[in-house]
Each structure stands twice: as C-alpha cells, then as structure tokens.
Design a protein around this motif. Structure first.
Motif, PDB file in Angstrom:
ATOM      1  N   TYR A 149      21.116  -2.734   4.248  1.00 35.62           N
ATOM      2  CA  TYR A 149      20.871  -3.170   5.625  1.00 35.62           C
ATOM      3  C   TYR A 149      19.702  -2.472   6.310  1.00 35.62           C
ATOM      4  CZ  TYR A 149      25.262  -5.505   4.911  1.00 35.62           C
ATOM      5  OH  TYR A 149      26.246  -6.294   4.397  1.00 35.62           O
ATOM      6  N   ASN A 150      19.362  -1.294   5.887  1.00 40.48           N
ATOM      7  CA  ASN A 150      18.264  -0.589   6.551  1.00 40.48           C
ATOM      8  C   ASN A 150      17.272  -0.006   5.553  1.00 40.48           C
ATOM      9  OD1 ASN A 150      19.909   1.364   5.539  1.00 40.48           O
ATOM     10  ND2 ASN A 150      20.048   2.574   7.389  1.00 40.48           N
ATOM     11  N   GLY A 151      17.157  -0.647   4.408  1.00 43.69           N
ATOM     12  CA  GLY A 151      16.254  -0.162   3.368  1.00 43.69           C
ATOM     13  C   GLY A 151      14.852  -0.726   3.487  1.00 43.69           C
ATOM     14  N   TRP A 152      14.090  -0.445   2.460  1.00 45.55           N
ATOM     15  CA  TRP A 152      12.693  -0.890   2.374  1.00 45.55           C
ATOM     16  C   TRP A 152      12.409  -1.130   0.901  1.00 45.55           C
ATOM     17  CZ3 TRP A 152       8.454   1.908   0.220  1.00 45.55           C
ATOM     18  CH2 TRP A 152       7.184   1.378   0.500  1.00 45.55           C
ATOM     19  N   PHE A 153      12.453  -2.403   0.492  1.00 42.90           N
ATOM     20  CA  PHE A 153      12.256  -2.720  -0.927  1.00 42.90           C
ATOM     21  C   PHE A 153      11.794  -4.163  -1.078  1.00 42.90           C
ATOM     22  CE2 PHE A 153      16.637  -3.843   0.002  1.00 42.90           C
ATOM     23  CZ  PHE A 153      16.793  -5.085  -0.618  1.00 42.90           C
ATOM     24  N   TYR A 154      11.243  -4.439  -2.246  1.00 43.17           N
ATOM     25  CA  TYR A 154      10.823  -5.793  -2.600  1.00 43.17           C
ATOM     26  C   TYR A 154      11.082  -5.986  -4.083  1.00 43.17           C
ATOM     27  CZ  TYR A 154       7.934  -9.912  -3.426  1.00 43.17           C
ATOM     28  OH  TYR A 154       7.500 -11.174  -3.773  1.00 43.17           O
ATOM     29  N   ASN A 155      11.910  -6.978  -4.400  1.00 36.64           N
ATOM     30  CA  ASN A 155      12.084  -7.413  -5.784  1.00 36.64           C
ATOM     31  C   ASN A 155      11.433  -8.770  -5.991  1.00 36.64           C
ATOM     32  OD1 ASN A 155      13.591  -5.207  -6.894  1.00 36.64           O
ATOM     33  ND2 ASN A 155      15.336  -5.892  -5.677  1.00 36.64           N
ATOM     34  N   ASN A 156      11.640  -9.662  -5.006  1.00 34.47           N
ATOM     35  CA  ASN A 156      11.018 -10.984  -5.018  1.00 34.47           C
ATOM     36  C   ASN A 156      11.198 -11.598  -3.627  1.00 34.47           C
ATOM     37  OD1 ASN A 156      13.597 -12.507  -4.943  1.00 34.47           O
ATOM     38  ND2 ASN A 156      13.843 -11.732  -7.042  1.00 34.47           N
ATOM     39  N   LEU A 157      10.734 -12.809  -3.463  1.00 31.40           N
ATOM     40  CA  LEU A 157      10.799 -13.475  -2.167  1.00 31.40           C
ATOM     41  C   LEU A 157      12.203 -13.461  -1.574  1.00 31.40           C
ATOM     42  CD1 LEU A 157       9.746 -15.336   0.113  1.00 31.40           C
ATOM     43  CD2 LEU A 157      10.097 -17.269  -1.451  1.00 31.40           C
ATOM     44  N   CYS A 173       0.835  -1.207   0.000  1.00 28.70           N
ATOM     45  CA  CYS A 173       0.000   0.000   0.000  1.00 28.70           C
ATOM     46  C   CYS A 173       0.867   1.254   0.000  1.00 28.70           C
ATOM     47  CB  CYS A 173      -0.920   0.013   1.217  1.00 28.70           C
ATOM     48  SG  CYS A 173      -2.171  -1.286   1.246  1.00 28.70           S
ATOM     49  N   LEU A 174       1.858   1.279   0.888  1.00 32.92           N
ATOM     50  CA  LEU A 174       2.736   2.450   0.965  1.00 32.92           C
ATOM     51  C   LEU A 174       3.494   2.659  -0.337  1.00 32.92           C
ATOM     52  CD1 LEU A 174       4.139   2.024   4.591  1.00 32.92           C
ATOM     53  CD2 LEU A 174       2.395   3.656   3.803  1.00 32.92           C
ATOM     54  N   TYR A 175       3.938   1.573  -0.957  1.00 32.45           N
ATOM     55  CA  TYR A 175       4.635   1.695  -2.238  1.00 32.45           C
ATOM     56  C   TYR A 175       3.687   2.185  -3.334  1.00 32.45           C
ATOM     57  CZ  TYR A 175       7.246   0.628  -6.425  1.00 32.45           C
ATOM     58  OH  TYR A 175       7.864   0.723  -7.641  1.00 32.45           O
ATOM     59  N   ALA A 176       2.456   1.699  -3.341  1.00 34.11           N
ATOM     60  CA  ALA A 176       1.476   2.165  -4.335  1.00 34.11           C
ATOM     61  C   ALA A 176       1.260   3.667  -4.209  1.00 34.11           C
ATOM     62  CB  ALA A 176       0.152   1.417  -4.171  1.00 34.11           C
ATOM     63  N   GLY A 177       1.329   4.174  -2.994  1.00 26.07           N
ATOM     64  CA  GLY A 177       1.143   5.599  -2.768  1.00 26.07           C
ATOM     65  C   GLY A 177       2.386   6.428  -2.991  1.00 26.07           C
ATOM     66  N   SER A 178       3.559   5.836  -2.783  1.00 27.46           N
ATOM     67  CA  SER A 178       4.798   6.616  -2.862  1.00 27.46           C
ATOM     68  C   SER A 178       5.547   6.428  -4.170  1.00 27.46           C
ATOM     69  CB  SER A 178       5.733   6.223  -1.709  1.00 27.46           C
ATOM     70  OG  SER A 178       6.231   4.904  -1.878  1.00 27.46           O
ATOM     71  N   GLY A 179       5.510   5.217  -4.711  1.00 27.38           N
ATOM     72  CA  GLY A 179       6.238   4.928  -5.933  1.00 27.38           C
ATOM     73  C   GLY A 179       7.750   4.887  -5.746  1.00 27.38           C
ATOM     74  N   VAL A 180       8.206   4.879  -4.495  1.00 28.25           N
ATOM     75  CA  VAL A 180       9.643   4.916  -4.217  1.00 28.25           C
ATOM     76  C   VAL A 180      10.001   3.824  -3.214  1.00 28.25           C
ATOM     77  CG1 VAL A 180      11.557   6.315  -3.341  1.00 28.25           C
ATOM     78  CG2 VAL A 180       9.675   7.418  -4.570  1.00 28.25           C
TER      79      VAL A 180
END
Length: 151
Positions: A47-55, A34-41
């Motif tokens: 080590y302290n990021g927030w991302f998803y490429n795959n499992l 949801c947050l990504y859909a709203g932010s696009g970033v």
C-alpha cells in the motif's frame, strides 16, 4: 548511475518500462526509473511501497507525483528516502516537482546539476535533457533532496 540513466533515457523510452505519456504523463515514471537506476532497490510494500514490475503490477508512488513525494519523504523501509528542502540545498540526483496555484503538484523532474543560480533537469512527458528549471512556468516548486537508500 541515476545521472547516467537520466542522460541516456531523457529523450527516449526504455522498452523495459511502460510509457505513460498517453495516459496521464510519463514524468514520475521516468524519475522513478532514474532513482531505481541509482539505488538498485525497490520497496514492495503493497500500500505504501515504490516498485514497478509491469503496467498492472506497480506502486502508485512509481508513477504518481503526489504519491512519489509521500513515499520519498516518509519512507522508513527499503528504497530511496529524502526530505523536502530549498533550492540552494539540492544536488544532482534530487527531485523537483512543479505545482499549480491550488497547491497540487503535477510534474516531476530529475536534477542533473545545480550551478547557482541555474538548475538543470531531465524529464519525460515534456521531454527534456539539460533544460534549465527557470524555463518552466509553474505556480509552485518543491525540492526533494535524496538522503540515501536503505537496502
């Protein structure tokens, strides 16, 4: 966009993302979507990021309740950032986390609306759409207001 995403996917699973329901829960994964859909970033810090490429290529903050809280409340780089607040200072698009009596937090919810005194949320794991916060039984609750997004 985050709100529309939450309404579209609260009761379903977006096939672009792995469903963590059977391996610990899908609640924070859904809130991150949801947050990504709203932010696009996303924040691709190793080590302290927030991302998803795959499992197998994702940040802990994408799927962990505690790691998402740390990311949102300390992020100084790209992506969404916010601060812990109180119930009467939350808005649609914010995040709520439910906790145990020992002080640990275990469930993330996406805020759809706050119409005092009611807060309405969307969630995965225990799939919910327009569920009233008061129907949850939790020893602790923390509210995270999303202040903005850095590109």
């Amino acid at each position: 966009a985050a709100f529309r995403y939450a309404e579209a996917w609260a009761l379903y699973r977006n096939p672009e993302y792995f469903d963590f329901s059977e391996i610990g829960g899908d609640c924070t994964n859904f809130v991150s979507q949801c947050l990504y859909a709203g932010s696009g970033v996303m924040n691709f810090a190793q080590y302290n990021g927030w991302f998803y490429n795959n499992l197998n290529d994702r940040a802990a903050a994408w799927t962990s309740v505690e790691a998402l809280f740390r990311f949102l409340t300390t992020n100084r780089g790209p992506g969404p950032f916010g601060h812990e607040t109180v119930k009467n200072e939350i808005y649609a698009g914010d995040v709520i986390q439910l906790g145990k009596s020992d002080g640990t937090f275990y469930h993330s919810l996406f805020v759809l609306d706050y119409s005092p005194p009611a807060v309405y949320v969307a969630a995965h794991s225990y799939d919910a759409l327009w569920r009233e916060l008061s129907t949850y039984d939790a020893a602790g609750i923390r509210y995270i207001h999303i202040d903005g997004v850095r590109k």
